[in-house]
Design a protein around this motif. Structure first.
Motif, short mmCIF file in Angstrom:
data_model
loop_
_atom_site.label_atom_id
_atom_site.label_comp_id
_atom_site.label_asym_id
_atom_site.label_seq_id
_atom_site.Cartn_x
_atom_site.Cartn_y
_atom_site.Cartn_z
N VAL A 219 0.84 -1.21 0.00
CA VAL A 219 0.00 0.00 0.00
C VAL A 219 0.87 1.25 0.00
N ASP A 220 1.90 1.27 0.85
CA ASP A 220 2.79 2.43 0.91
C ASP A 220 3.43 2.71 -0.44
N GLN A 221 3.89 1.66 -1.11
CA GLN A 221 4.52 1.84 -2.42
C GLN A 221 3.52 2.36 -3.45
N LEU A 222 2.33 1.82 -3.44
CA LEU A 222 1.32 2.24 -4.41
C LEU A 222 0.92 3.69 -4.22
N VAL A 223 0.78 4.12 -2.96
CA VAL A 223 0.39 5.50 -2.69
C VAL A 223 1.56 6.45 -2.95
N THR A 224 2.76 6.06 -2.54
CA THR A 224 3.93 6.91 -2.77
C THR A 224 4.14 7.18 -4.25
N ALA A 225 3.91 6.16 -5.06
CA ALA A 225 4.04 6.31 -6.51
C ALA A 225 2.78 6.90 -7.15
N ARG A 226 1.76 7.16 -6.29
CA ARG A 226 0.47 7.70 -6.73
C ARG A 226 -0.19 6.81 -7.80
N LEU A 227 0.06 5.53 -7.69
CA LEU A 227 -0.59 4.57 -8.58
C LEU A 227 -2.01 4.27 -8.09
N VAL A 228 -2.18 4.32 -6.77
CA VAL A 228 -3.48 4.08 -6.16
C VAL A 228 -3.68 5.13 -5.06
N MET A 229 -4.74 5.91 -5.18
CA MET A 229 -5.04 6.91 -4.17
C MET A 229 -6.43 6.71 -3.56
N ARG A 230 -7.21 5.81 -4.13
CA ARG A 230 -8.53 5.50 -3.59
C ARG A 230 -8.83 4.04 -3.94
N PRO A 231 -9.73 3.40 -3.19
CA PRO A 231 -9.98 1.97 -3.41
C PRO A 231 -10.32 1.61 -4.84
N SER A 232 -11.08 2.42 -5.54
CA SER A 232 -11.46 2.07 -6.91
C SER A 232 -10.26 1.95 -7.84
N ASP A 233 -9.15 2.64 -7.51
CA ASP A 233 -7.94 2.55 -8.33
C ASP A 233 -7.35 1.14 -8.33
N LEU A 234 -7.62 0.38 -7.27
CA LEU A 234 -7.08 -0.98 -7.18
C LEU A 234 -7.54 -1.84 -8.34
N TYR A 235 -8.76 -1.60 -8.79
CA TYR A 235 -9.36 -2.46 -9.81
C TYR A 235 -8.90 -2.10 -11.22
N HIS A 236 -7.98 -1.16 -11.32
CA HIS A 236 -7.42 -0.79 -12.62
C HIS A 236 -5.92 -1.09 -12.70
N LEU A 237 -5.38 -1.73 -11.67
CA LEU A 237 -3.96 -2.08 -11.67
C LEU A 237 -3.66 -3.12 -12.74
N GLN A 238 -2.47 -3.03 -13.31
CA GLN A 238 -2.03 -3.95 -14.34
C GLN A 238 -0.83 -4.76 -13.83
N LEU A 239 -0.62 -5.93 -14.42
CA LEU A 239 0.47 -6.81 -14.01
C LEU A 239 1.83 -6.12 -14.13
N ASP A 240 2.08 -5.45 -15.23
CA ASP A 240 3.37 -4.79 -15.44
C ASP A 240 3.63 -3.73 -14.38
N THR A 241 2.58 -3.03 -13.97
CA THR A 241 2.73 -2.00 -12.94
C THR A 241 3.16 -2.61 -11.63
N LEU A 242 2.52 -3.70 -11.23
CA LEU A 242 2.82 -4.34 -9.95
C LEU A 242 4.21 -4.97 -9.96
N VAL A 243 4.59 -5.56 -11.05
CA VAL A 243 5.91 -6.19 -11.14
C VAL A 243 7.01 -5.16 -10.94
N GLY A 244 6.74 -3.91 -11.25
CA GLY A 244 7.73 -2.86 -11.08
C GLY A 244 7.94 -2.44 -9.64
N LEU A 245 7.10 -2.92 -8.71
CA LEU A 245 7.25 -2.56 -7.31
C LEU A 245 8.37 -3.37 -6.66
N GLU A 246 8.91 -2.82 -5.56
CA GLU A 246 9.98 -3.49 -4.83
C GLU A 246 9.49 -4.81 -4.24
#
Length: 430
Positions: A219-246
């Motif tokens: 969650v901290d990584q997603l918010v820091t990168a501003r990839l997810v700022m509200r719950p609805s953003d979770l449902y638009h995440l892509q595999l490539d985006t998540l793989v880029g996280l630490e």
């Protein structure tokens, strides 16, 4: 008594109450010197025959009691005060302390609860020598400042004017129950990183959407990168985006996406819990879901209809109504639905029998309650709603621009109610 390596050396047989009191006091005197932590002493009746005769009450014996010692205290220096922002925007002061051992634990921070506690009750100043304890031998607590020479010359600790997380100007909201206290909060909603993190952690928690793999660090990584700022953003995440996280490999990323997909089908009460409505916990969310049956009926319900739910009083009803009145919250629910979150309706369950056996007809537009909300309130109290007026109808609930149903009710002599009368009937009985 038999000696044993398993017997505590402070163990003692006492003849009479005075010896018991003296033994408990002696253990307390030695408490600080023991190589382990204790918070009290246990006094038992030293006779198995008497123990059998005295027996038990629920989960505890009548032949034993625990005597709790006061929590140990310590003194340390107040290095400063930081301010924590919660998921609802409330800003809480936290005392940053020079590390000190209290009750076998090193304490570095302690909550100060609110502005009233920090400034008026404790009157803390920069650099104060403070006395602390672990309340209940668990939670660090500042008891007060120690008076020192020139202490009055040091500046008082004060709240910041702007949010320490997003730099938004903080607002002060009065407490209707206590005019001396105010709630200081950041009004930036999910635009504030701290509130976004809190909302996402709550949304994904076990009692809510139960999204496995969406832990605090992700969650901290997603918010820091501003990839997810509200719950609805979770449902638009892509595999490539998540793989880029630490520390997020392809398999872990896919598992997280699968868990997010599964969460779309959580039951209505779990989805309501996930929204983070103030004062609505697991039990209240379940009662709301059973009473209203759908999120649409709940969103349309006014405070009067909400108080028809078992266990929901005026304060809780006001909080729920305020939440659903805010456009940002309604827009987020719409985004969640567009992303596939189902908020599946459930069969309404009667939670009261005030209107049992009574038949109602609704006509016209009520002042502050939708048809669905009025129907849910009636059915929740055991009544039945039909579409036409007949001799079997007990009440016709009338709003603005009522039509032929009102005339039919008058012809048949059926009792006529307005919205206020309906609410009073539900609350007071037929």
């Amino acid at each position: 008594m038999c000696s044993s390596d398993l017997t505590n050396p402070l163990n003692k047989v006492c003849a009479g109450l005075e010896e018991v009191i003296a033994a408990v006091a002696e253990i307390e005197r030695q408490r600080a010197e023991l190589p382990y932590e204790i918070d009290g002493a246990v006094v038992k009746v030293d006779s198995t025959a008497l123990q059998d005769a005295l027996g038990f009450v629920t989960r505890s014996p009548r032949w034993a009691l625990a005597f709790k010692y006061p929590p140990p205290t310590a003194r340390t220096r107040l290095d400063g005060v930081s301010f924590s922002v919660g998921r609802t925007g409330a800003v809480t002061p936290v005392a940053n302390l020079a590390p000190v051992r209290v009750g076998g634990v090193t304490v570095r921070n302690a909550t100060l609860h609110n502005e009233h506690q920090m400034t008026r009750v404790l009157g803390l100043r920069q650099g104060d020598l403070v006395e602390i304890r672990r309340a209940g031998d668990v939670i660090p607590e500042v008891l007060g400042a120690v008076d020192e020479p020139l202490r009055a010359m040091r500046p008082l600790v004060a709240y910041p004017e702007r949010c320490p997380q997003c730099d938004t100007h903080l607002v002060r909201e009065p407490n209707p129950d206590d005019p001396d206290k105010v709630l200081i909060r950041c009004p930036n909603g999910l635009g504030c990183p701290a509130q976004a993190r809190g909302a996402l952690r709550h949304f994904a928690s076990r009692l809510a959407m139960d999204i496995e793999g969406l832990g605090e660090k992700i969650v901290d990584q997603l918010v820091t990168a501003r990839l997810v700022m509200r719950p609805s953003d979770l449902y638009h995440l892509q595999l490539d985006t998540l793989v880029g996280l630490e520390r997020m490999g392809k398999l872990s990323a896919q598992n997280l996406l699968d868990a997010i997909e599964v969460s779309k089908r959580r039951p209505l009460d779990r989805a309501l819990m996930a929204l983070g409505i103030p004062t609505v916990g697991e039990s209240t969310a379940r009662d709301l879901a059973k009473h209203f049956g759908s999120i649409d009926a709940l969103m349309d319900a006014d405070e009067a209809a909400l108080t028809g739910v078992f266990g929901v009083g005026q304060t809780v009803a006001h909080e729920i109504r305020t939440f659903f009145s805010e456009e940002a919250n309604r827009a987020e629910i719409a985004r969640l639905r567009e992303a596939g979150v189902q908020f599946p309706p459930v069969e309404r369950v009667v939670t009261a029998t005030t209107l049992a056996g009574k038949t109602f007809v609704l006509t016209g537009t009520l002042p502050s309650m939708s048809r669905d909300a009025a129907k849910a309130m009636i059915e929740g109290a055991g009544g039945k709603v039909t579409g036409s007026v007949s001799k079997k109808t007990d009440y016709v609930v009338v709003g603005a621009d009522a039509g032929s149903k009102l005339e039919k009710a008058r012809e048949l002599g059926v009792a006529i109610l307005d919205q206020e009368g309906l609410v009073m009937l539900v609350g007071g009985g037929a």
